[in-house]
Write an enzyme that holds these catalytic residues in place. Structure first.
Site, short mmCIF file in Angstrom:
data_model
loop_
_atom_site.label_atom_id
_atom_site.label_comp_id
_atom_site.label_asym_id
_atom_site.label_seq_id
_atom_site.Cartn_x
_atom_site.Cartn_y
_atom_site.Cartn_z
N CYS A 108 40.71 22.41 39.62
CA CYS A 108 41.20 23.44 38.67
C CYS A 108 42.39 22.95 37.85
O CYS A 108 42.74 23.56 36.84
CB CYS A 108 41.58 24.71 39.42
N HIS A 242 46.92 29.12 35.29
CA HIS A 242 45.55 29.12 35.81
C HIS A 242 45.22 30.53 36.31
O HIS A 242 46.02 31.16 37.01
CB HIS A 242 45.46 28.09 36.94
N ASN A 272 37.89 33.45 38.04
CA ASN A 272 38.46 32.10 38.06
C ASN A 272 37.41 31.14 37.48
O ASN A 272 36.38 30.91 38.10
CB ASN A 272 38.80 31.75 39.52
O1 UT7 Z 1 41.15 27.93 41.80
C1 UT7 Z 1 40.99 27.66 43.16
C2 UT7 Z 1 42.18 28.14 43.91
N1 UT7 Z 1 41.88 29.30 44.70
C3 UT7 Z 1 42.73 30.35 44.79
O2 UT7 Z 1 43.73 30.41 44.13
C4 UT7 Z 1 42.46 31.39 45.81
C5 UT7 Z 1 43.70 31.69 46.60
N2 UT7 Z 1 43.47 32.70 47.61
C6 UT7 Z 1 43.21 33.98 47.29
O3 UT7 Z 1 43.13 34.34 46.13
C7 UT7 Z 1 43.07 34.98 48.41
O4 UT7 Z 1 43.41 34.37 49.63
C8 UT7 Z 1 41.64 35.58 48.52
C9 UT7 Z 1 41.40 36.51 47.34
C10 UT7 Z 1 40.61 34.47 48.53
C11 UT7 Z 1 41.49 36.39 49.78
O5 UT7 Z 1 42.49 37.41 49.82
P1 UT7 Z 1 43.35 37.61 51.15
O6 UT7 Z 1 44.26 38.72 50.89
O7 UT7 Z 1 43.96 36.28 51.50
O8 UT7 Z 1 42.26 38.08 52.20
P2 UT7 Z 1 41.81 37.41 53.57
O9 UT7 Z 1 41.10 36.14 53.35
O10 UT7 Z 1 42.99 37.41 54.49
O11 UT7 Z 1 40.80 38.47 54.12
C12 UT7 Z 1 41.21 39.81 54.47
C13 UT7 Z 1 40.00 40.62 54.88
C14 UT7 Z 1 39.12 39.90 55.91
O12 UT7 Z 1 38.63 40.89 56.80
P3 UT7 Z 1 39.33 41.12 58.23
O13 UT7 Z 1 39.22 39.80 58.93
O14 UT7 Z 1 40.75 41.51 57.95
O15 UT7 Z 1 38.50 42.21 58.83
C15 UT7 Z 1 37.97 39.37 55.11
O16 UT7 Z 1 36.79 39.24 55.87
O17 UT7 Z 1 39.15 40.82 53.75
C16 UT7 Z 1 37.80 40.46 54.08
N3 UT7 Z 1 37.14 40.03 52.87
C17 UT7 Z 1 36.52 40.87 52.03
N4 UT7 Z 1 36.34 42.20 52.09
C18 UT7 Z 1 35.67 42.76 51.05
C19 UT7 Z 1 37.05 38.76 52.36
N5 UT7 Z 1 36.37 38.78 51.20
C20 UT7 Z 1 36.04 40.07 50.97
C21 UT7 Z 1 35.35 40.73 49.95
N6 UT7 Z 1 35.18 42.06 50.02
N7 UT7 Z 1 34.86 40.06 48.86
#
Ligand code: UT7
Length: 317
Positions: A108, A242, A272
């Protein structure tokens, strides 16, 4: 360098968060709150090279120059149907240019790396007009059964034409090898001689880890380029960051104690788009008439590698 034209293109199909919630266990509320993304444009029957060529042609038209005036095409691309030839070589033919062409992959951060390479070519006198672009289809790299990654991405292309000038005030690119947090691995053709086990791994991302690294590195890079350019954070007209996650950019904005208007956003519409996100957003600002000569723009990106890049460039078109 000096930017003299911008262009962008995206696929026609709009995929909303509600559309996604019909095919997987997710919701508009979750995606909006965690990422700021509402819709994304994703490839259906388009070819990436056509989007790239459309963005390139728009940038040429905006610059008021012909394809034959371009001395070099540098395209940032992570993955694409053709492994070879490159996107840039295919675009060369489509727009009618005749010049050296190269693709680079710094994930990216690739567009900032492409700017760095272009500046080097301009400084050594090897080129006068360069098409610097990014074309990406990350929706073809994700596992559509993995809701934690597939909801984040969209496809598109962005381009700019640069010529010789003094407007690039500072640039910094970096890489710190870390395979674990973010990778995509594809399987090559089998041979009668391969004895190791190989696997195809769709895009894997340790979201929270990437989030933390992104915030830290982006802040570090922005402060470094501000210092190199002898500028204060308040001197910047727009932070064109970004577009991966609204919360990442908003965290940086809060740390800088800045007005939201200085941190333009289009990830709500496009998701993204990997390295294409900065040139797509730049083109949007340009076409909306939001840029005036003398404005200072700060770009910052991060991605797999872990690579990062930031620069400050004065708008003087
Ligand atoms: O350009 C490449 C660089 N990438 C990035 O910049 C991404 C950086 N990271 C992020 O943007 C965030 O970490 C994410 C958006 C990917 C995830 O957000 P988060 O607040 O870190 O959530 P998490 O991974 O801690 O997940 C929290 C909960 C989990 O459930 P439990 O374990 O708490 O029950 C996930 O299973 O959210 C769940 N979850 C979802 N729920 C509904 C993960 N994806 C989804 C979804 N819909 N799409």
């Amino acid at each position: 360098m000096r930017i003299i034209g911008t262009g962008s293109a995206h696929p026609k199909h709009t995929l909303t968060n509600d559309d996604l919630s019909k095919i997987m266990d997710t919701s508009d509320e979750w995606i909006r709150e965690r990422t700021g993304i509402c819709t994304r444009q994703i490839i259906t029957d388009e070819n990436l090279e056509d989007l790239a060529a459309e963005a390139a042609q728009k940038a040429l038209d905006d610059a008021g120059i012909k394809a034959s005036d371009i001395d070099y095409i540098i395209c940032s691309n992570v993955a694409y149907e053709y492994v070879t030839p490159t996107v840039s070589s295919i675009v060369e033919g489509k727009i009618g240019a005749s010049c050296p062409c190269v693709d680079l992959n710094a994930a990216c951060s690739g567009f900032i790396y492409a700017i760095d390479f272009a500046e080097a070519l301009l400084q050594t006198g090897r080129a006068t007009n360069i098409l610097v672009m990014a074309a990406e289809e990350p929706t073809r790299m994700v596992d559509w059964n993995d809701r934690s990654t597939c909801v984040l991405f969209g496809d598109g292309a962005g381009a700019m034409v640069v010529t010789r000038g003094e407007e690039l005030r500072a640039i910094k690119v970096s890489s710190k090898s870390n395979l674990d947090v973010l990778h995509y691995k594809r399987k090559l053709e089998p041979t009668p001689f391969i004895t190791k086990e190989e696997e195809h791994i769709p895009l894997y991302m340790a979201g929270q880890e990437v989030f933390k690294t992104a915030v830290t590195c982006s802040l570090r890079d922005l402060l470094a380029v501000l210092s190199d350019a002898g500028l204060d954070k308040n001197d910047i007209t727009y932070y064109v960051l970004h577009q991966a996650n609204f919360r990442i950019n908003d965290f940086i904005r809060h740390r800088f104690n800045m007005d939201p208007a200085k941190f333009p956003v289009n990830m709500d519409k496009y998701g993204n788009t990997s390295s294409a996100s900065i040139p797509m957003l730049l083109d949007e600002l340009n076409r909306e008439g939001k840029l005036k000569n003398g404005d200072l723009l700060a770009f910052s990106a991060f991605g797999a590698g872990f690579t990062t890049g930031a620069c400050i460039i004065e708008w003087n078109k």
